[in-house]
Design a protein around this motif. Structure first.
Motif, PDB file in Angstrom:
ATOM      1  N   ILE A 128     122.409  30.154  48.704  1.00  0.00           N
ATOM      2  CA  ILE A 128     123.002  31.235  49.795  1.00  0.00           C
ATOM      3  C   ILE A 128     122.252  30.745  51.221  1.00  0.00           C
ATOM      4  N   LEU A 129     121.262  30.715  51.099  1.00  0.00           N
ATOM      5  CA  LEU A 129     120.281  30.576  52.285  1.00  0.00           C
ATOM      6  C   LEU A 129     120.909  28.986  53.098  1.00  0.00           C
ATOM      7  N   ILE A 189     114.841  26.123  53.263  1.00  0.00           N
ATOM      8  CA  ILE A 189     113.384  26.668  53.154  1.00  0.00           C
ATOM      9  C   ILE A 189     112.423  25.775  53.669  1.00  0.00           C
ATOM     10  N   GLU A 213     117.222  29.737  37.809  1.00  0.00           N
ATOM     11  CA  GLU A 213     118.263  30.005  38.100  1.00  0.00           C
ATOM     12  C   GLU A 213     118.648  31.009  39.385  1.00  0.00           C
ATOM     13  N   VAL A 214     118.051  31.885  39.422  1.00  0.00           N
ATOM     14  CA  VAL A 214     117.866  32.912  40.580  1.00  0.00           C
ATOM     15  C   VAL A 214     117.645  32.109  41.743  1.00  0.00           C
ATOM     16  N   ARG A 215     116.325  31.421  41.782  1.00  0.00           N
ATOM     17  CA  ARG A 215     115.868  30.573  42.823  1.00  0.00           C
ATOM     18  C   ARG A 215     117.060  29.427  43.431  1.00  0.00           C
ATOM     19  N   THR A 216     117.635  29.080  42.505  1.00  0.00           N
ATOM     20  CA  THR A 216     118.868  28.076  42.817  1.00  0.00           C
ATOM     21  C   THR A 216     119.958  28.682  43.461  1.00  0.00           C
ATOM     22  N   VAL A 217     120.269  30.131  43.093  1.00  0.00           N
ATOM     23  CA  VAL A 217     121.290  30.649  43.862  1.00  0.00           C
ATOM     24  C   VAL A 217     120.701  31.213  45.367  1.00  0.00           C
ATOM     25  N   VAL A 218     119.561  31.616  45.170  1.00  0.00           N
ATOM     26  CA  VAL A 218     118.933  31.966  46.682  1.00  0.00           C
ATOM     27  C   VAL A 218     118.940  30.936  47.543  1.00  0.00           C
ATOM     28  N   GLU A 219     118.545  29.834  47.197  1.00  0.00           N
ATOM     29  CA  GLU A 219     118.367  28.618  47.996  1.00  0.00           C
ATOM     30  C   GLU A 219     119.956  28.279  48.413  1.00  0.00           C
TER      31      GLU A 219
END
Length: 104
Positions: A19-20, A72, A11-17
């Motif tokens: 935002i990017l 990414i 979930e954290v990775r999904t949110v960071v991606e």
């Protein structure tokens, strides 16, 4: 409890991606719109790529980012770099050429 950590990390990775992705699309979109609205002779006057070159680079990178390669991927990172180079180098040069003030 053992399975909570991988789910949270996903979930954290999904949110960071996400935002990017928004950051990349905004940077590339603003740079592309600005390049489209400028006069072509200004690019030659400041000694950079021609207007068509910048439009092609920015449009292809924006399209590849939109098609799902994401921010990414290699194309996404090149697109972010191209947008930032345009906004931080070419845009102030064009503005300085137009009104004598190169700052934002």
């Amino acid at each position: 409890m053992v399975y909570a950590a991988p789910i949270f990390a996903f979930e954290v990775r999904t949110v960071v991606e996400l935002i990017l992705l928004v950051f990349a699309l905004v940077i590339q979109g603003v740079a592309l719109v600005h390049a489209l609205t400028q006069r072509g002779d200004g690019f030659a006057a400041i000694g950079t790529l021609p207007k068509g070159g910048w439009i092609a680079i920015l449009a292809v990178c924006l399209l590849l980012t939109l098609l799902g390669f994401g921010p990414i991927s290699l194309f996404g990172l090149v697109g972010i770099a191209a947008g930032l180079i345009y906004l931080l180098d070419v845009r102030p040069g064009l503005r300085d050429l137009h009104d004598g003030r190169g700052s934002w």
